[in-house]
Design a protein around this motif. Structure first.
Motif, PDB file in Angstrom:
ATOM      1  N   GLN A 146       3.367   6.126  -7.127  1.00 42.22           N
ATOM      2  CA  GLN A 146       2.426   6.733  -8.066  1.00 42.22           C
ATOM      3  C   GLN A 146       2.587   6.143  -9.469  1.00 42.22           C
ATOM      4  O   GLN A 146       2.610   6.861 -10.468  1.00 42.22           O
ATOM      5  N   LYS A 203       1.079   4.018  -2.977  1.00 38.49           N
ATOM      6  CA  LYS A 203       0.788   5.420  -2.679  1.00 38.49           C
ATOM      7  C   LYS A 203       1.917   6.352  -3.136  1.00 38.49           C
ATOM      8  O   LYS A 203       1.675   7.371  -3.771  1.00 38.49           O
ATOM      9  N   TYR A 204       3.156   5.994  -2.820  1.00 33.81           N
ATOM     10  CA  TYR A 204       4.267   6.911  -3.068  1.00 33.81           C
ATOM     11  C   TYR A 204       4.972   6.717  -4.410  1.00 33.81           C
ATOM     12  O   TYR A 204       5.562   7.656  -4.927  1.00 33.81           O
ATOM     13  N   ILE A 229       0.849  -1.201   0.000  1.00 32.72           N
ATOM     14  CA  ILE A 229       0.000   0.000   0.000  1.00 32.72           C
ATOM     15  C   ILE A 229       0.882   1.249   0.000  1.00 32.72           C
ATOM     16  O   ILE A 229       0.618   2.210  -0.721  1.00 32.72           O
ATOM     17  N   ARG A 230       1.953   1.225   0.786  1.00 34.70           N
ATOM     18  CA  ARG A 230       2.903   2.345   0.823  1.00 34.70           C
ATOM     19  C   ARG A 230       3.545   2.545  -0.551  1.00 34.70           C
ATOM     20  O   ARG A 230       3.630   3.665  -1.058  1.00 34.70           O
TER      21      ARG A 230
END
Length: 152
Positions: free
Chosen positions: A26, A23-24, A19-20
């Motif tokens: 992209q 998210k980062y 998930i991290r």
């Protein structure tokens, strides 16, 4: 023991780590399918290579990073990916080179191969693989399924 092995298992669960990364980094959702293809190539080319809780985090961050660089039009520096992944830049550079060596620099994936792996992800996310190793879906797995279904 490989360069991907940590001394002890990271505290962050794999689900939270992915998930991290999503998210980062992209990146496009296709990169997560490519990531699976690449990791599977390592296992197929090196049957003695075992994926475990000591190496999966580094394998994932390196595999997704390579898929982004290969597939997406925009990508960040290794220093950025290292920070997101919780490793030093020097280490991510070494992991990238080692990973490429392990897959014989084969980053290209045919559309048939991509569709096959994507189908596996979608089947697993929809609960189609229920069995002893794959328990049936439960309400608290909703977030996991949303992440996986984004590729479907």
């Amino acid at each position: 023991v490989t360069k991907f092995h940590s001394v002890r298992p990271p505290q962050l669960p794999i689900r939270d780590y992915l998930i991290r990364i999503a998210k980062y980094f992209q990146c496009s959702r296709e990169c997560f399918v490519l990531c699976l293809v690449y990791i599977d190539r390592i296992v197929k080319l090196h049957p003695d290579f075992t994926i475990c809780n000591l190496n999966i985090h580094r394998l994932l961050v390196t595999s997704v990073m390579l898929s982004v660089k290969f597939f997406d039009d925009v990508y960040y520096s290794n220093a950025y990916y290292a920070k997101v992944g919780g490793v030093r830049t020097k280490e991510v550079n070494v992991l990238e080179a080692q990973f490429l060596h392990l897959i014989d620099w084969r980053l290209a994936v045919t559309s048939e191969e991509f569709d096959q792996y994507r189908s596996h992800v979608c089947t697993a996310a929809s609960g189609g693989s229920a069995g002893p190793e794959h328990p049936p879906r439960s309400p608290d797995r909703e977030e996991d399924e949303d992440l996986a279904m984004a590729v479907c």
